[in-house]
Enzyme design. Structure first.
Site, PDB file in Angstrom:
ATOM      1  N   CYS A   1      -5.698  -2.819   2.152  1.00  8.61           N
ATOM      2  CA  CYS A   1      -5.410  -2.738   3.590  1.00  8.61           C
ATOM      3  C   CYS A   1      -6.628  -2.953   4.492  1.00  8.61           C
ATOM      4  O   CYS A   1      -7.078  -4.067   4.681  1.00  8.61           O
ATOM      5  CB  CYS A   1      -4.719  -1.408   3.900  1.00  8.61           C
ATOM      6  SG  CYS A   1      -3.892  -1.409   5.523  1.00  8.61           S
TER       7      CYS A   1
ATOM      8  N   LYS B   1      -9.607   2.308  -2.272  1.00  8.95           N
ATOM      9  CA  LYS B   1      -9.798   1.746  -0.936  1.00  8.95           C
ATOM     10  C   LYS B   1     -11.226   2.029  -0.456  1.00  8.95           C
ATOM     11  O   LYS B   1     -11.627   3.179  -0.326  1.00  8.95           O
ATOM     12  CB  LYS B   1      -8.763   2.360   0.015  1.00  8.95           C
ATOM     13  CG  LYS B   1      -8.663   1.724   1.387  1.00  8.95           C
ATOM     14  CD  LYS B   1      -7.456   2.303   2.115  1.00  8.95           C
ATOM     15  CE  LYS B   1      -7.227   1.675   3.477  1.00  8.95           C
ATOM     16  NZ  LYS B   1      -5.972   2.164   4.101  1.00  8.95           N
TER      17      LYS B   1
ATOM     18  N   GLU C   1       0.830  -1.208   0.000  1.00  9.13           N
ATOM     19  CA  GLU C   1       0.000   0.000   0.000  1.00  9.13           C
ATOM     20  C   GLU C   1       0.866   1.260   0.000  1.00  9.13           C
ATOM     21  O   GLU C   1       1.818   1.367   0.759  1.00  9.13           O
ATOM     22  CB  GLU C   1      -0.912  -0.011   1.233  1.00  9.13           C
ATOM     23  CG  GLU C   1      -1.853   1.178   1.305  1.00  9.13           C
ATOM     24  CD  GLU C   1      -2.693   1.203   2.572  1.00  9.13           C
ATOM     25  OE1 GLU C   1      -3.729   1.878   2.569  1.00  9.13           O
ATOM     26  OE2 GLU C   1      -2.309   0.542   3.563  1.00  9.13           O
TER      27      GLU C   1
END
Length: 393
Positions: free
Chosen positions: A233, A196, A119
């Site tokens: 993540c 994300k 990330e």
């Protein structure tokens, strides 16, 4: 919490357990044993010279009569930042590009088809500071920014798909920032991007100071080497996030991360593996390494004293298969490349065996969730009716 000197769970088990006990512990912790890949000597030598760990494993599948094996090799990269966070932005980016290029060359020697970086790989994970400058200067266009052009060259040179998670500057929509993963075909063309979906607001993870939840849904990319998705993540904590990538047909879901030991290390070995089981797919969890110190102290309203770092990024990247087996992890304290060979036929084989997609009852949950999100929703809680209870007399 273990410090950076503690290398890995695997090393600890191998050091302290007798062989018979070790075999049983690994059976429970890792499932069916993976096969070690015979990696080229020149790749092992190059990794040693460039000071990063190189490991290789393979998952098998039953032989079928109607389908040939669908073999693909994935490469997961974990690394620390090579320069201090106080160095000029351009120098930090250049140093990270150079480091990744060194590792990608070894991945190519190992026959990797799809490579994924961690990330926000081209910058420090500075969102803990809540400072805008210089950290927002690392943001780039997902379509034609410096880092995307760098990855396009890597992809075309090595004939591999590149997953490049970056801080995106979206100039078509007011220059807002997003936490984005760019997917580049092995032809060198940008296939698209994903963002994300879930943004943490926990501890020093002050990411919503910079960007908000993604707005691109759950895209799956049909590459030459299989259907892939990227769950960035914090999204790994949300089972429905994994589910929607699977519903859209993902065979491999990558989870590029930047997470620290104090917060999540005990959860790390479980979540991606559980997602692989629940969704009949392969999952690839990768995390950065090391500790990043920032020039100015910061706090996060959690009662802790002002400090200069987010915490220790513990690496430990691994791949999990739909049958619940997983590779050993890379170390907690070294840069590394994990090469894993997958047979995508295993996805359908396990789907046929466990039938989670057939028995999942999505229509029932869709109906109940549609009700649950309404403002006037009343939870379905059954209580004892005291009026009808028999009297004690």
């Amino acid at each position: 919490m273990a410090g950076p000197e503690w290398q890995s769970l695997e090393q600890c088990l191998e050091k302290h357990l007798p062989p018979d006990d070790l075999s049983q512990v690994k059976r429970i912790l890792y499932g069916k044993q993976t096969r070690n890949l015979d990696l080229p000597r020149k790749a092992l030598e190059a990794a040693s010279e460039r000071n990063f760990e190189l490991k290789g494993y393979a998952f098998g599948a039953a032989k079928e009569q109607q389908r040939c094996p669908q073999i693909v090799r994935v490469g997961l990269v974990q690394n620390r930042i090579p320069l201090p966070t106080s160095a000029p932005v351009a120098e930090q980016v250049s140093a990270l590009h150079k480091r990744i290029e060194e590792i990608a060359e070894v991945a190519a020697m190992c026959g990797v088809n799809i490579i994924c970086f961690q990330e926000a790989w081209n910058m420090p994970f500075a969102f803990c500071t809540r400072e805008k400058l210089p950290w927002t200067e690392f943001a780039e266009s997902a379509e034609d920014g410096l880092t995307t052009r760098f990855c396009q060259k890597l992809a075309k040179k090595h004939n591999m798909v590149v997953i490049s998670p970056i801080l995106e500057r979206d100039r078509d929509h007011g220059g807002v920032l997003w936490n984005t993963a760019v997917v580049i075909s092995n032809s060198g063309l940008v296939m698209g991007k994903t963002r994300k979906n879930h943004i943490p607001r926990v501890g020093d993870f002050n990411e919503s100071t910079y960007y908000m939840e993604g707005n691109l849904g759950h895209p799956v990319f049909q590459t030459q080497f299989g259907r892939i998705a990227v769950n960035i993540c914090y999204g790994r904590h949300h089972p429905l996030n994994w589910l929607m990538y699977s519903v859209n047909g993902a065979e491999i879901i990558f989870n590029p991360s930047a997470t620290i030991g104090e917060l999540s290390e005990s959860m790390w070995p479980i979540e991606a593996r559980n997602a692989a089981i629940a969704n009949h797919c392969f999952t690839c969890a990768l995390n950065r390494v090391g500790q990043e110190h920032y020039p100015n102290e910061f706090t996060s309203g959690d009662g802790k004293k002002a400090h200069h770092d987010l915490g220790y990024f513990y690496g430990s990247s691994y791949v999990a298969a739909p049958d619940g087996s997983r590779t050993p992890g890379l170390s907690r304290n070294q840069d590394g490349l994990l090469v894993t060979e997958l047979n995508l036929n295993l996805c359908q084989q396990i789907n046929d065996f466990w039938t989670f997609k057939m028995t999942g009852r999505l229509e029932m949950y869709a109906r109940e969730l549609a009700e649950a999100v309404k403002p006037n929703y009343s939870p379905n809680i059954v209580k004892e009716d005291l009026v009808l209870a028999p009297s004690s007399g």
